[in-house]
Design a protein around this motif. Structure first.
Motif, PDB file in Angstrom:
ATOM      1  N   TYR A  70     -37.696 -34.620 -25.956  1.00  0.00           N
ATOM      2  CA  TYR A  70     -38.652 -33.868 -26.774  1.00  0.00           C
ATOM      3  C   TYR A  70     -38.069 -32.514 -27.185  1.00  0.00           C
ATOM      4  N   ILE A  71     -37.493 -31.808 -26.238  1.00  0.00           N
ATOM      5  CA  ILE A  71     -36.906 -30.495 -26.525  1.00  0.00           C
ATOM      6  C   ILE A  71     -35.787 -30.629 -27.553  1.00  0.00           C
ATOM      7  N   GLU A  72     -34.930 -31.622 -27.373  1.00  0.00           N
ATOM      8  CA  GLU A  72     -33.820 -31.820 -28.310  1.00  0.00           C
ATOM      9  C   GLU A  72     -34.324 -32.171 -29.708  1.00  0.00           C
ATOM     10  N   ARG A  73     -35.347 -33.047 -29.799  1.00  0.00           N
ATOM     11  CA  ARG A  73     -35.901 -33.427 -31.109  1.00  0.00           C
ATOM     12  C   ARG A  73     -36.580 -32.250 -31.800  1.00  0.00           C
ATOM     13  N   ARG A  74     -37.361 -31.502 -31.059  1.00  0.00           N
ATOM     14  CA  ARG A  74     -38.165 -30.445 -31.670  1.00  0.00           C
ATOM     15  C   ARG A  74     -37.409 -29.137 -31.871  1.00  0.00           C
ATOM     16  N   TYR A  75     -36.566 -28.757 -30.902  1.00  0.00           N
ATOM     17  CA  TYR A  75     -35.947 -27.436 -30.928  1.00  0.00           C
ATOM     18  C   TYR A  75     -34.424 -27.455 -31.018  1.00  0.00           C
ATOM     19  N   GLY A  76     -33.818 -28.580 -30.738  1.00  0.00           N
ATOM     20  CA  GLY A  76     -32.374 -28.672 -30.782  1.00  0.00           C
ATOM     21  C   GLY A  76     -31.714 -28.405 -29.448  1.00  0.00           C
ATOM     22  N   THR A  77     -32.087 -27.303 -28.798  1.00  0.00           N
ATOM     23  CA  THR A  77     -31.491 -26.954 -27.505  1.00  0.00           C
ATOM     24  C   THR A  77     -32.563 -26.389 -26.575  1.00  0.00           C
ATOM     25  N   PRO A  78     -32.313 -26.454 -25.268  1.00  0.00           N
ATOM     26  CA  PRO A  78     -33.241 -25.822 -24.327  1.00  0.00           C
ATOM     27  C   PRO A  78     -33.359 -24.314 -24.550  1.00  0.00           C
ATOM     28  N   GLU A  79     -32.264 -23.677 -24.954  1.00  0.00           N
ATOM     29  CA  GLU A  79     -32.287 -22.236 -25.192  1.00  0.00           C
ATOM     30  C   GLU A  79     -33.234 -21.883 -26.334  1.00  0.00           C
ATOM     31  N   THR A  80     -33.205 -22.668 -27.397  1.00  0.00           N
ATOM     32  CA  THR A  80     -34.092 -22.427 -28.532  1.00  0.00           C
ATOM     33  C   THR A  80     -35.547 -22.658 -28.127  1.00  0.00           C
ATOM     34  N   ALA A  81     -35.784 -23.690 -27.326  1.00  0.00           N
ATOM     35  CA  ALA A  81     -37.137 -23.955 -26.829  1.00  0.00           C
ATOM     36  C   ALA A  81     -37.623 -22.787 -25.971  1.00  0.00           C
ATOM     37  N   TRP A  82     -36.747 -22.251 -25.120  1.00  0.00           N
ATOM     38  CA  TRP A  82     -37.124 -21.130 -24.254  1.00  0.00           C
ATOM     39  C   TRP A  82     -37.460 -19.896 -25.086  1.00  0.00           C
ATOM     40  N   PHE A 111     -38.616 -19.838 -28.116  1.00  0.00           N
ATOM     41  CA  PHE A 111     -39.925 -20.108 -28.716  1.00  0.00           C
ATOM     42  C   PHE A 111     -41.025 -19.883 -27.684  1.00  0.00           C
ATOM     43  N   HIS A 112     -40.807 -20.382 -26.476  1.00  0.00           N
ATOM     44  CA  HIS A 112     -41.797 -20.219 -25.401  1.00  0.00           C
ATOM     45  C   HIS A 112     -42.018 -18.735 -25.070  1.00  0.00           C
ATOM     46  N   GLU A 113     -40.962 -17.988 -24.987  1.00  0.00           N
ATOM     47  CA  GLU A 113     -41.080 -16.558 -24.690  1.00  0.00           C
ATOM     48  C   GLU A 113     -41.922 -15.836 -25.750  1.00  0.00           C
ATOM     49  N   LYS A 114     -41.782 -16.229 -26.991  1.00  0.00           N
ATOM     50  CA  LYS A 114     -42.507 -15.596 -28.084  1.00  0.00           C
ATOM     51  C   LYS A 114     -43.956 -16.077 -28.177  1.00  0.00           C
ATOM     52  N   ASN A 115     -44.185 -17.375 -27.910  1.00  0.00           N
ATOM     53  CA  ASN A 115     -45.491 -17.979 -28.170  1.00  0.00           C
ATOM     54  C   ASN A 115     -46.268 -18.414 -26.932  1.00  0.00           C
TER      55      ASN A 115
END
Length: 67
Positions: free
Chosen positions: A46-58, A60-64
């Motif tokens: 899911y993380i790879e499909r939606r955000y590309g990398t765990p770092e990008t997901a993190w 996004f999470h930090e902001k939202n």
């Protein structure tokens, strides 16, 4: 969820990543080795499909406060 593989919240999101609905993971919602492995694989995909990398997901999470 506290990253519990058997967690289900009041709206029906479940598992370690709180997939909504929990059934979309096609994983057991229980505290077992099988459930943990299945849910971790689904969460990673899911993380790879939606955000590309765990770092990008993190980021996004930090902001939202969700991802």
């Amino acid at each position: 969820s506290g990253y519990r593989p058997d967690a289900i919240n009041e709206i029906g999101a479940g598992g370690m990543c709180q997939a909504y609905p929990a059934t979309k993971m096609d994983c057991p919602i229980e505290n077992s080795e099988e459930a943990i492995t299945c849910q971790l694989n689904w969460c990673t995909s899911y993380i790879e499909r939606r955000y590309g990398t765990p770092e990008t997901a993190w980021k996004f999470h930090e902001k939202n406060n969700w991802f």
